[in-house]
Design a protein around this motif. Structure first.
Motif, PDB file in Angstrom:
ATOM      1  N   UNK A 128     -25.113 -33.585  27.328  1.00  0.00           N
ATOM      2  CA  UNK A 128     -25.768 -33.292  26.059  1.00  0.00           C
ATOM      3  C   UNK A 128     -24.793 -33.136  24.890  1.00  0.00           C
ATOM      4  N   UNK A 129     -23.566 -33.679  25.045  1.00  0.00           N
ATOM      5  CA  UNK A 129     -22.553 -33.400  24.037  1.00  0.00           C
ATOM      6  C   UNK A 129     -22.932 -33.931  22.651  1.00  0.00           C
ATOM      7  N   UNK A 130     -23.622 -35.050  22.575  1.00  0.00           N
ATOM      8  CA  UNK A 130     -23.993 -35.599  21.274  1.00  0.00           C
ATOM      9  C   UNK A 130     -24.973 -34.683  20.557  1.00  0.00           C
ATOM     10  N   UNK A 131     -25.971 -34.202  21.300  1.00  0.00           N
ATOM     11  CA  UNK A 131     -26.965 -33.300  20.712  1.00  0.00           C
ATOM     12  C   UNK A 131     -26.337 -31.984  20.266  1.00  0.00           C
ATOM     13  N   UNK A 132     -25.231 -31.599  20.922  1.00  0.00           N
ATOM     14  CA  UNK A 132     -24.566 -30.341  20.596  1.00  0.00           C
ATOM     15  C   UNK A 132     -23.535 -30.501  19.479  1.00  0.00           C
ATOM     16  N   UNK A 133     -23.388 -31.718  18.982  1.00  0.00           N
ATOM     17  CA  UNK A 133     -22.446 -31.975  17.897  1.00  0.00           C
ATOM     18  C   UNK A 133     -21.003 -32.066  18.344  1.00  0.00           C
ATOM     19  N   UNK A 134     -20.788 -32.251  19.649  1.00  0.00           N
ATOM     20  CA  UNK A 134     -19.431 -32.339  20.194  1.00  0.00           C
ATOM     21  C   UNK A 134     -18.986 -33.800  20.180  1.00  0.00           C
TER      22      UNK A 134
END
Length: 289
Positions: A128-134
């Motif tokens: 989920x890194x994209x959704x978390x802004x990572x």
């Protein structure tokens, strides 16, 4: 910031030190990563009031507790997550998007009685890194790219095997003036004689006339094949510069009370590419970029 002996082009400097990145000492065994992150924050906001920097430090401590990470050894993606929350422009590079199953057999990881739960937690964060802004990128970063980023005032936090880094920690009050004294002292001579790991061969990678870069890479590969995976000890350091002539990397070591550390290019490359690191590196970009 010291760029003595360097050329104007950042890509071609042979010597660089960012002495505006100040050393901080970690307070407990597990917080080398957060301490490196605080070094980055202190540098990025160095022209702001000290009260703001302290507020940022306190925010990191609060987030660690809020995310239930304050008592854990953080993974690099955890540090990148903190960057995302704090709106720090960053990029995490790794060769593994997740956790390797084989890490369960390594003492460093398996000693955590909750390793399976940690593995699931990290896998979910990678999913989920994209959704978390990572900002995570699967790639291997070479030494030239690291030196290029240092020249751009990028903060480079690197995961290394502490048992293979073999660096020397010293205390310098004025790095610009005292570094030449260090070069001429027994510190350097002793370092070249004694700082090699027993698993390693051909200290400091003697350059060939034809292709020194290829020669260094081959030496790194040879040494990694001889290293003992069971002895892995993950540790974060913050890079501050390098010297191409002497093939030295300069960094801040949060586990040391001394404020200045250095090791050879060969030691550094072996330590950061050791099995267990996934070649993780976190770039935190200066506000001006």
């Amino acid at each position: 910031m010291n760029n003595l002996f360097g050329k104007k082009n950042a890509e071609s400097r042979v010597f660089f030190i960012n002495n505006d990145i100040k050393h901080l000492k970690q307070l407990n065994q597990n917080d080398c990563g957060p301490t490196c992150l605080k070094m980055a924050i202190s540098f990025i906001y160095r022209n702001c009031p000290e009260a703001l920097i302290i507020e940022k430090f306190n925010k990191i401590d609060h987030l660690l507790k809020h995310l239930d990470l304050h008592s854990k050894s953080l993974w690099t993606i955890d540090l990148a997550h903190l960057c995302a929350i704090e709106k720090l422009n960053h990029a995490m590079f790794t060769i593994t998007l997740g956790v390797q199953d084989s890490y369960s057999s390594m003492d460093f990881y398996s000693n955590d009685i909750n390793f399976r739960a940690e593995m699931l937690r990290i896998e979910e964060k990678f999913s989920n890194f994209k959704e978390m802004g990572i900002n995570v990128i699967k790639d291997s970063i070479d030494l030239d790219r690291i030196k290029y980023e240092l020249n751009r005032n990028t903060v480079c936090i690197v995961l290394v095997d502490a048992n293979l880094l073999n660096g020397k920690n010293i205390n310098l009050k004025d790095e610009d003036k005292e570094l030449n004294d260090v070069y001429n002292s027994d510190d350097i001579k002793d370092f070249y004689r004694t700082s090699r790991a027993s698993c390693c061969i051909n200290p400091f990678g003697r350059k060939t006339e034809k292709n020194p870069k290829t020669d260094l890479n081959k030496l790194v590969e040879l040494n990694l094949k001889k290293s003992n995976r069971c002895d892995y000890c993950g540790h974060y350091i913050t890079l501050i510069g390098y010297d191409d002539t002497k093939e030295l990397m300069f960094y801040r070591n949060p586990s040391s009370v001394q404020n200045f550390s250095f090791t050879s290019y060969l030691n550094f490359e072996i330590a950061r590419k050791s099995y267990g690191t996934d070649q993780d590196i976190l770039f935190i970009y200066h506000l001006n970029f």
